[in-house]
Design a protein around this motif. Structure first.
Motif, mmCIF file in Angstrom:
data_model
loop_
_atom_site.group_PDB
_atom_site.id
_atom_site.type_symbol
_atom_site.label_atom_id
_atom_site.label_comp_id
_atom_site.label_asym_id
_atom_site.label_seq_id
_atom_site.Cartn_x
_atom_site.Cartn_y
_atom_site.Cartn_z
ATOM 1 N N SER A 323 0.812 -1.214 0.000
ATOM 2 C CA SER A 323 0.000 0.000 0.000
ATOM 3 C C SER A 323 0.847 1.267 0.000
ATOM 4 O O SER A 323 0.346 2.357 -0.300
ATOM 5 C CB SER A 323 -0.934 0.005 1.211
ATOM 6 N N LYS A 324 2.123 1.149 0.336
ATOM 7 C CA LYS A 324 3.009 2.312 0.361
ATOM 8 C C LYS A 324 3.502 2.706 -1.022
ATOM 9 O O LYS A 324 4.016 3.819 -1.198
ATOM 10 C CB LYS A 324 4.249 2.026 1.219
ATOM 11 N N VAL A 325 3.398 1.819 -1.995
ATOM 12 C CA VAL A 325 4.124 1.958 -3.257
ATOM 13 C C VAL A 325 3.247 2.554 -4.348
ATOM 14 O O VAL A 325 2.138 2.087 -4.605
ATOM 15 C CB VAL A 325 4.688 0.599 -3.721
ATOM 16 N N GLU A 326 3.764 3.579 -4.995
ATOM 17 C CA GLU A 326 3.176 4.167 -6.193
ATOM 18 C C GLU A 326 4.237 4.080 -7.292
ATOM 19 O O GLU A 326 5.419 4.332 -7.047
ATOM 20 C CB GLU A 326 2.803 5.624 -5.927
ATOM 21 N N GLN A 327 3.836 3.715 -8.509
ATOM 22 C CA GLN A 327 4.805 3.569 -9.589
ATOM 23 C C GLN A 327 4.377 4.361 -10.814
ATOM 24 O O GLN A 327 3.187 4.513 -11.093
ATOM 25 C CB GLN A 327 4.992 2.091 -9.949
ATOM 26 N N LEU A 328 5.374 4.854 -11.542
ATOM 27 C CA LEU A 328 5.146 5.648 -12.747
ATOM 28 C C LEU A 328 6.156 5.236 -13.805
ATOM 29 O O LEU A 328 7.361 5.265 -13.551
ATOM 30 C CB LEU A 328 5.304 7.142 -12.427
ATOM 31 N N ASP A 329 5.662 4.837 -14.974
ATOM 32 C CA ASP A 329 6.547 4.538 -16.096
ATOM 33 C C ASP A 329 6.819 5.838 -16.842
ATOM 34 O O ASP A 329 5.908 6.459 -17.390
ATOM 35 C CB ASP A 329 5.906 3.508 -17.031
ATOM 36 N N ALA A 330 8.079 6.262 -16.869
ATOM 37 C CA ALA A 330 8.450 7.555 -17.439
ATOM 38 C C ALA A 330 8.888 7.475 -18.890
ATOM 39 O O ALA A 330 9.365 8.470 -19.440
ATOM 40 C CB ALA A 330 9.573 8.171 -16.602
ATOM 41 N N CYS A 331 8.723 6.319 -19.528
ATOM 42 C CA CYS A 331 9.221 6.131 -20.889
ATOM 43 C C CYS A 331 8.771 7.262 -21.809
ATOM 44 O O CYS A 331 9.586 7.892 -22.481
ATOM 45 C CB CYS A 331 8.762 4.780 -21.437
ATOM 46 N N CYS A 332 7.482 7.512 -21.857
ATOM 47 C CA CYS A 332 6.953 8.509 -22.788
ATOM 48 C C CYS A 332 7.087 9.932 -22.266
ATOM 49 O O CYS A 332 6.682 10.879 -22.943
ATOM 50 C CB CYS A 332 5.494 8.192 -23.100
ATOM 51 N N LEU A 333 7.658 10.097 -21.083
ATOM 52 C CA LEU A 333 7.876 11.418 -20.520
ATOM 53 C C LEU A 333 9.309 11.887 -20.687
ATOM 54 O O LEU A 333 9.563 13.088 -20.833
ATOM 55 C CB LEU A 333 7.519 11.421 -19.022
ATOM 56 N N VAL A 334 10.261 10.950 -20.653
ATOM 57 C CA VAL A 334 11.677 11.335 -20.689
ATOM 58 C C VAL A 334 12.457 10.686 -21.827
ATOM 59 O O VAL A 334 13.606 11.060 -22.072
ATOM 60 C CB VAL A 334 12.373 11.023 -19.347
ATOM 61 N N GLY A 335 11.880 9.680 -22.500
ATOM 62 C CA GLY A 335 12.610 9.028 -23.577
ATOM 63 C C GLY A 335 13.608 8.005 -23.086
ATOM 64 O O GLY A 335 13.508 7.498 -21.974
ATOM 65 N N SER A 336 14.593 7.716 -23.904
ATOM 66 C CA SER A 336 15.483 6.580 -23.651
ATOM 67 C C SER A 336 16.803 6.948 -22.989
ATOM 68 O O SER A 336 17.600 6.072 -22.677
ATOM 69 C CB SER A 336 15.782 5.862 -24.970
ATOM 70 N N GLU A 337 17.071 8.233 -22.778
ATOM 71 C CA GLU A 337 18.327 8.627 -22.142
ATOM 72 C C GLU A 337 18.276 8.413 -20.633
ATOM 73 O O GLU A 337 17.257 8.682 -19.990
ATOM 74 C CB GLU A 337 18.628 10.098 -22.408
ATOM 75 N N HIS A 338 19.386 7.966 -20.087
ATOM 76 C CA HIS A 338 19.545 7.840 -18.634
ATOM 77 C C HIS A 338 20.050 9.191 -18.135
ATOM 78 O O HIS A 338 21.236 9.389 -17.878
ATOM 79 C CB HIS A 338 20.537 6.711 -18.333
ATOM 80 N N ASN A 339 19.133 10.135 -17.979
ATOM 81 C CA ASN A 339 19.473 11.542 -17.848
ATOM 82 C C ASN A 339 18.605 12.171 -16.767
ATOM 83 O O ASN A 339 17.392 12.303 -16.942
ATOM 84 C CB ASN A 339 19.227 12.213 -19.214
ATOM 85 N N SER A 340 19.196 12.536 -15.655
ATOM 86 C CA SER A 340 18.402 13.038 -14.538
ATOM 87 C C SER A 340 17.687 14.343 -14.865
ATOM 88 O O SER A 340 16.560 14.579 -14.399
ATOM 89 C CB SER A 340 19.288 13.232 -13.297
ATOM 90 N N LEU A 341 18.294 15.202 -15.664
ATOM 91 C CA LEU A 341 17.663 16.478 -15.973
ATOM 92 C C LEU A 341 16.360 16.298 -16.743
ATOM 93 O O LEU A 341 15.435 17.101 -16.608
ATOM 94 C CB LEU A 341 18.621 17.370 -16.770
ATOM 95 N N ASN A 342 16.278 15.244 -17.546
ATOM 96 C CA ASN A 342 15.015 14.975 -18.238
ATOM 97 C C ASN A 342 13.888 14.721 -17.241
ATOM 98 O O ASN A 342 12.742 15.120 -17.472
ATOM 99 C CB ASN A 342 15.171 13.769 -19.169
ATOM 100 N N TYR A 343 14.204 14.057 -16.148
ATOM 101 C CA TYR A 343 13.211 13.785 -15.106
ATOM 102 C C TYR A 343 12.840 15.084 -14.384
ATOM 103 O O TYR A 343 11.673 15.338 -14.115
ATOM 104 C CB TYR A 343 13.744 12.767 -14.106
#
Length: 360
Positions: A323-343
């Motif tokens: 019940s504590k866990v919320e999840q969000l798939d960011a694929c379509c929000l940030v793309g494929s780069e492993h890039n913190s600034l995109n988040y």
């Protein structure tokens, strides 16, 4: 140094894939959603799908220059701090310093000024929420400051929330080392464990009732869950906390977490971490080209997958933890780069993260 292998447990637990977002099946796909490539490309922008992966380009370069938002002065009611472990070295498990003296800076008059841990703990009034940000790999000291300020502005910029916060940038030795990208990430894995130990020593010295939020990107997320494993009385990389004290449950925001996808499950490596949290937002990315290759940390034939790539299998958690866990798939929000600034620049992600900093 070699990356530590996945911890094992003799306890029987549900399948690590139980309850995974959108029914992920690791036998079929290494992605967090069991959907076709055609669907992803049609839903996300082609530019994001074809973005250069940090597996072939250093992350620090991929993240680019400091965003202009970082230069904006903080709100007058907030206090900004920076704690560094870049010169702290690796603690010896046989002779752990219970309260290491770490370098500290405080942001004042649009610049960082020298301070110390004594002043940092004295600034903890037991009521103001302390928000720790732990950055990812291949981040220099100056970039850690810039990215931290960018995240701070993103979290408070669009909010009318008047409550003050103490925002703490946690800077750790993540500059790129010589050699291949793979050699670099294998060196940084145990460094992030050491970072988690130092973070735990600071968390244990906060006021017992101080509200707490921990935000981590990539290896920074690994450091955070390791720190909570230690504060819960567990062991990480052969280390335990010598001095333990109670602290308030933390609100967690993990982004593109570079740790095994089952480490937060009962009996696993950081299986006690969720007991130290009141809630968790796990922002994962099934398009992340770097985390897609996470299994190379252990070897070409290994099948270990990253929490930040496939999400957390909440079906393997007890109901009170699930019940504590919320999840969000960011694929379509940030793309494929492993890039913190995109988040940080995503209004959707920051909008989901804000309640973890300013809870209702």
């Amino acid at each position: 140094m070699r990356a530590l292998s996945r911890a094992s447990s003799s306890a029987r637990i549900p399948s690590p894939t139980a309850g995974r977002p959108s029914g992920c099946d690791r036998r079929v796909s290494r992605r967090s959603f069991a959907v076709s490539s055609a669907w992803l490309i049609s839903t996300c922008s082609l530019a994001a799908a074809l973005a250069l992966s940090p597996a072939a380009e250093p992350q620090a370069q991929a993240e680019g220059p400091c965003c202009c938002a970082a230069a904006t002065a903080p709100r007058p009611q907030d206090r900004l701090w920076l704690i560094s472990t870049r010169e702290a070295g690796c603690p010896n498990p046989a002779a752990i310093v219970p309260q290491p003296n770490l370098p500290v800076l405080r942001y004042a008059q649009d610049r960082w000024v020298a301070s110390d841990l004594t002043a940092f703990f004295a600034d903890d009034d037991g009521q103001t929420r302390t928000v720790f940000y732990v950055h990812g790999n291949q981040t220099t000291a100056s970039e850690a400051q810039d990215y931290g300020l960018t995240l701070y502005r993103a979290l408070i910029g669009s909010s009318a929330e008047p409550r003050p916060i103490r925002f703490v940038i946690w800077s750790w030795p993540s500059d790129r080392v010589q050699g291949s990208i793979l050699e670099d990430v294998r060196v940084k894995a145990p460094r992030s464990d050491t970072t988690g130990y130092f973070l735990a020593t600071v968390l244990e010295r906060l006021q017992p009732n101080s509200p707490l939020t921990l935000i981590g990107f990539s290896y920074g997320a690994r450091a955070i869950t390791g720190a909570l494993q230690l504060t819960a009385g567990g062991t990480v990389a052969g280390r335990v906390l010598v001095d333990k004290s109670a602290h308030a449950p933390a609100s967690l925001v993990l982004m593109a977490a570079a740790e095994d996808d089952d480490w937060l499950l009962p009996g696993r490596r950081n299986g006690l971490a969720l007991s130290q949290a009141d809630r968790l937002l796990n922002v994962y990315n099934g398009c992340d080209k770097a985390l897609k290759r996470y299994h190379f940390l252990y070897g070409r034939r290994c099948c270990n997958e990253a929490l930040g790539y496939v999400g957390l299998a909440t079906g393997a958690l007890a109901a009170n933890q699930r019940s504590k866990v919320e999840q969000l798939d960011a694929c379509c929000l940030v793309g494929s780069e492993h890039n913190s600034l995109n988040y940080f620049h995503s209004p959707a992600i920051m909008g989901r993260a804000q309640p973890y900093v300013f809870p209702k």
